[in-house]
Write an enzyme that holds these catalytic residues in place. Sequence first.
Site, PDB file in Angstrom:
ATOM      1  N   LYS A 286       0.845  -1.208   0.000  1.00 37.94           N
ATOM      2  CA  LYS A 286       0.000   0.000   0.000  1.00 37.94           C
ATOM      3  C   LYS A 286       0.873   1.247   0.000  1.00 37.94           C
ATOM      4  CE  LYS A 286      -1.894   2.766   2.796  1.00 37.94           C
ATOM      5  NZ  LYS A 286      -1.794   3.977   1.942  1.00 37.94           N
TER       6      LYS A 286
ATOM      7  N   GLU B 295       9.553   0.937  10.864  1.00 42.59           N
ATOM      8  CA  GLU B 295      10.584   1.963  10.631  1.00 42.59           C
ATOM      9  C   GLU B 295       9.882   3.291  10.818  1.00 42.59           C
ATOM     10  OE1 GLU B 295      13.641   1.265   9.992  1.00 42.59           O
ATOM     11  OE2 GLU B 295      13.685  -0.703   9.048  1.00 42.59           O
TER      12      GLU B 295
ATOM     13  N   CYS C 222      13.463  10.540   6.981  1.00 44.79           N
ATOM     14  CA  CYS C 222      13.347  10.044   8.359  1.00 44.79           C
ATOM     15  C   CYS C 222      14.647  10.202   9.117  1.00 44.79           C
ATOM     16  CB  CYS C 222      12.905   8.589   8.342  1.00 44.79           C
ATOM     17  SG  CYS C 222      13.958   7.574   7.304  1.00 44.79           S
TER      18      CYS C 222
ATOM     19  N   GLU D  10       9.699  15.717  15.457  1.00 50.09           N
ATOM     20  CA  GLU D  10      10.079  15.594  14.055  1.00 50.09           C
ATOM     21  C   GLU D  10       9.330  16.641  13.236  1.00 50.09           C
ATOM     22  OE1 GLU D  10       8.744  12.058  11.903  1.00 50.09           O
ATOM     23  OE2 GLU D  10      10.806  11.778  11.251  1.00 50.09           O
TER      24      GLU D  10
END
Length: 486
Positions: free
Chosen positions: A181, A256, A290, A389
């Site tokens: 997906k 992750e 990331c 983040e």
Amino acid sequence: MTDTLAPVKPGRLLINGEAVDSASGKTFTTYNPATEEAITTVASAGAEDVDRAVKAARAAFEGPWGKMKPSDRQRVLFKLGDLILANAEELGRLETMDNGKPIFESKLIDAPMAANCFHYFAGWATKIHGDTLPVNPAFLNYTLREPLGVVGAIIPWNFPMIMVGWKCAPALAAGNCVVLKPAELTPLTALRIGELALEAGLPPGVLNILPGPGSVAGEALVRHPGVDKISFTGSTEIGKHLMKSAADSVKKLTLELGGKSPNIVFADADLDAALRGATTGIFYGKGEVCAAGSRLLVEKSIYDDFVAKLAERAKKMQPADPLDPKTRLGAIVSEKQMNTVLGYVDIGAKEGAKVVAGGARQPVNGKGYFVQATVLADVNNQMRVAQEEIFGPVLAVIPFDGVDDAVRIANDSVFGLAAGVWTNNVKKAHEVARRLQAGTVWINAYNFYDAGMPFGGYKQSGFGRDLGPDCLDDYTQVKSVWVNLE
Ligand code: NAD
């Protein structure tokens, strides 16, 4: 200026080797963040489509894929790597239109990296094996290392094409079938790679691709009883949610997740190299990476001078047309993400950080979700811009005093994805690398990746690994066989 773009055909789901509409007939539109214009429509998968795809994957697993010789699997996967390289121009353009990243990155770095995954893991298809174990002379004891079955792969929008390689190449090399997906913002390159996979000779059903909303298609995949494992890359928030959703069927998980990675510059480093590493560490991929080196820790004795030079470099990195090969700073993926990024610049300023470069939206040709390369100086590690983040081109620069202080600040984070260390002192470099709580440490480098090197998180940056030999453990299971010889 770039040449006129050919229209992109509407995207359809890939189920059992066929391009199909969704069962509901629903579609969504995918947009170019650099022009704010629609690119095309894409079929939107729902629970019924997930069910069909999982059944097709199971049939392929029990049928042609499971019965195929590893050397034949290897050949098909290697060919897919070749086809990705041969189509890098088209894939690069699709990725750049869908995501806003510079074509320099999508064509010359991302497409080759996706291909590298298929080339590297193709080699593993013939090298995954069990052992014979000396347990008891009355028995023959051996292990079989077997695939899991059907893997559900859920990927984010920041590296859509690379993530197809990271997830699918090892899963398929280990003998699994996959239902993938893609992120709803960036479905186009995954669908094109799906076509290339069929051209490479992947049997129908081995790789199924279902674009659609995470809360619908993603959720249905995670909850489907026919899925053996979920390999997820995305935000820590959704990762935590998936752990709960996967619990009911005790699904295996690889997560992750996010990061807030420290890039540490000691006064004894090659400062020109460190300056380049600090800049690419955050502005590569518009900071939507990331592992971005989003917390820059600079030793106090060089702090003022280093920050001044960094600001100068950042100001030179002007956002520009992502399809222009010279562009190095593209468009943020969406208006929502752009507003989140700009919101953090305001938060940082209110917390007392000094905006020494950028800090604003800067449309290109009057359009697009472009944000300037931004440097926030005088940040302390307790500020939100140092702990959360941001996922954009915003660098928080923090002063430190000596090795212990650097390590303390670096590890003072819920995340532990990656870190950088810049020093010419070999002992210091290795000592700091050992003391950092991070899944990857770069010494005198930043943002290097290879299919052969494991990548993944410590702490809330996740568990399990992508890439390298280690990730194959996460796509296989071990069966112990006892043969009574008496
Ligand atoms: P996201 O978590 O919002 O979405 C990731 C994927 O999960 C998308 O495909 C989305 O549709 C799907 N999803 C959303 N809700 C779901 C649900 N309830 N059930 C199942 N699937 C669902 O993340 P994003 O905004 O697309 O990507 C940015 C995030 O990804 C950042 O936090 C970044 O750090 C992280 N990331 C991590 C790595 C890594 O390797 N650690 C790599 C790239 C990105």
